[in-house]
Structures are given as C-alpha cells and as structure tokens.
Design a protein around this motif. Sequence first.
Motif, PDB file in Angstrom:
ATOM      1  N   ILE A  84     -67.223 -21.463  60.953  1.00  0.00           N
ATOM      2  CA  ILE A  84     -66.582 -22.266  59.911  1.00  0.00           C
ATOM      3  C   ILE A  84     -65.125 -21.842  59.791  1.00  0.00           C
ATOM      4  CG2 ILE A  84     -67.311 -20.692  58.076  1.00  0.00           C
ATOM      5  CD1 ILE A  84     -67.608 -23.182  56.267  1.00  0.00           C
ATOM      6  N   GLY A  85     -64.277 -22.806  59.529  1.00  0.00           N
ATOM      7  CA  GLY A  85     -62.864 -22.515  59.302  1.00  0.00           C
ATOM      8  C   GLY A  85     -62.584 -22.370  57.822  1.00  0.00           C
ATOM      9  N   TYR A  86     -61.551 -21.600  57.496  1.00  0.00           N
ATOM     10  CA  TYR A  86     -61.152 -21.427  56.094  1.00  0.00           C
ATOM     11  C   TYR A  86     -59.639 -21.311  56.015  1.00  0.00           C
ATOM     12  CZ  TYR A  86     -60.285 -19.627  51.498  1.00  0.00           C
ATOM     13  OH  TYR A  86     -59.801 -19.488  50.232  1.00  0.00           O
ATOM     14  N   SER A  87     -59.059 -21.999  55.053  1.00  0.00           N
ATOM     15  CA  SER A  87     -57.630 -21.909  54.773  1.00  0.00           C
ATOM     16  C   SER A  87     -57.430 -22.047  53.274  1.00  0.00           C
ATOM     17  CB  SER A  87     -56.870 -23.023  55.498  1.00  0.00           C
ATOM     18  OG  SER A  87     -55.561 -23.136  54.970  1.00  0.00           O
ATOM     19  N   SER A  88     -56.899 -21.016  52.651  1.00  0.00           N
ATOM     20  CA  SER A  88     -56.643 -21.129  51.214  1.00  0.00           C
ATOM     21  C   SER A  88     -55.569 -22.180  50.950  1.00  0.00           C
ATOM     22  CB  SER A  88     -56.264 -19.780  50.605  1.00  0.00           C
ATOM     23  OG  SER A  88     -55.103 -19.263  51.223  1.00  0.00           O
ATOM     24  N   GLY A  89     -54.662 -22.379  51.905  1.00  0.00           N
ATOM     25  CA  GLY A  89     -53.655 -23.426  51.744  1.00  0.00           C
ATOM     26  C   GLY A  89     -54.280 -24.803  51.658  1.00  0.00           C
ATOM     27  N   SER A  90     -55.280 -25.056  52.485  1.00  0.00           N
ATOM     28  CA  SER A  90     -55.981 -26.342  52.424  1.00  0.00           C
ATOM     29  C   SER A  90     -56.745 -26.474  51.118  1.00  0.00           C
ATOM     30  CB  SER A  90     -56.943 -26.487  53.605  1.00  0.00           C
ATOM     31  OG  SER A  90     -56.216 -26.580  54.803  1.00  0.00           O
TER      32      SER A  90
END
Length: 171
Positions: free
Chosen positions: A106-112
């Motif tokens: 799974i990918g994670y980006s706090s910016g997204s």
Amino acid sequence: AVQIARALGAAQIVATVGNEAKRAVAHDAGADVVIDYRSEDFARRVLDATGGRGVDLILDSVAGDVFTAGLTALAPFGRLVIFGMASGMPRTVRTNELHASNRAVIGYSSGSYRKLRPEALRPAAEASLRLVAEGKVHVIIGARFPLREAAEAHRLVESRAGHGKVLLTTG
C-alpha cells in the motif's frame, strides 16, 4: 516509527538504516535488531531474526532494491507500506507474489491525505501527540541550524546522512 511500534506493543522490531552512524539511533529508539541495508543482506537477516517467518509490517521510505528485498522479508498476511522513494528508483510488484501469500503493498502520502482527506489525519495526529505527551515517544532532534543556514540544513536532509528532525532556529 520504532518508538510508536514499541509504544503500541510490537513484540519484535527490526529496523533498517542506511549507514552505521544511524545504528545506535535505531537501537536507542527501541529496535531489537538493526540492519544496515546498504552493507548487509537485510532480507536474509530479517528471515534469520524471525525464524524464517518474516515480518508483519514494513515501512519503506527508500524503494528500489530495498523494496524488492522487503517483499522477500514480508510474512504471509504482512503489509508493506511504501511512503517514499529516497533511492530514486521505483520498483514493480508481481501480483503472484501477493495473492498466494495474502500479502499487501500500500502507498501512503501525508501530502495526499492533507489534500484529499484532511479530516482523516486528525485521529492519527492526536494519537501521536498523546504518545509524546505521555512520554512514550520522544522527538529526536538530529541537528539545529540558524535560519540563515537553511540551505545547509536542506543539504543535510537531502544527503540522507542526518537522523531525526532538523530544526531551523532564529538565534
């Protein structure tokens, strides 16, 4: 991440570092096993440390060869969270490596999250601040720079040679 995992009850924490200087930082944060992924076969070391089972969760900010090795070290039903690409090298996953073992990437980006689901960040932010307030997690300050040396602070962060938070001060 090591401190949070420990505070939440992780039984065994295996940390990877990009150089020997960061080994003590990971140990001090609570890691049981620390592996330099640039000089050691970290997938083999993880499998050895876990009796061949692998780990349940991998947090990967490096990608590239580290990601590929991480898939090897991921236990059945494990989750690999990719949240960066410090190596500058993307990788791909063969789906047969996932479904047969019930593993997930799974990918994670706090910016997204900030852009698309900002309300979803609140519970995690509150829980993180609570762990700090309770003394279960300590913010590691790796370096301080006067504001006039902001470019040098950026060079340190970009070099990946530092550790912890880099602060800019007005003094």
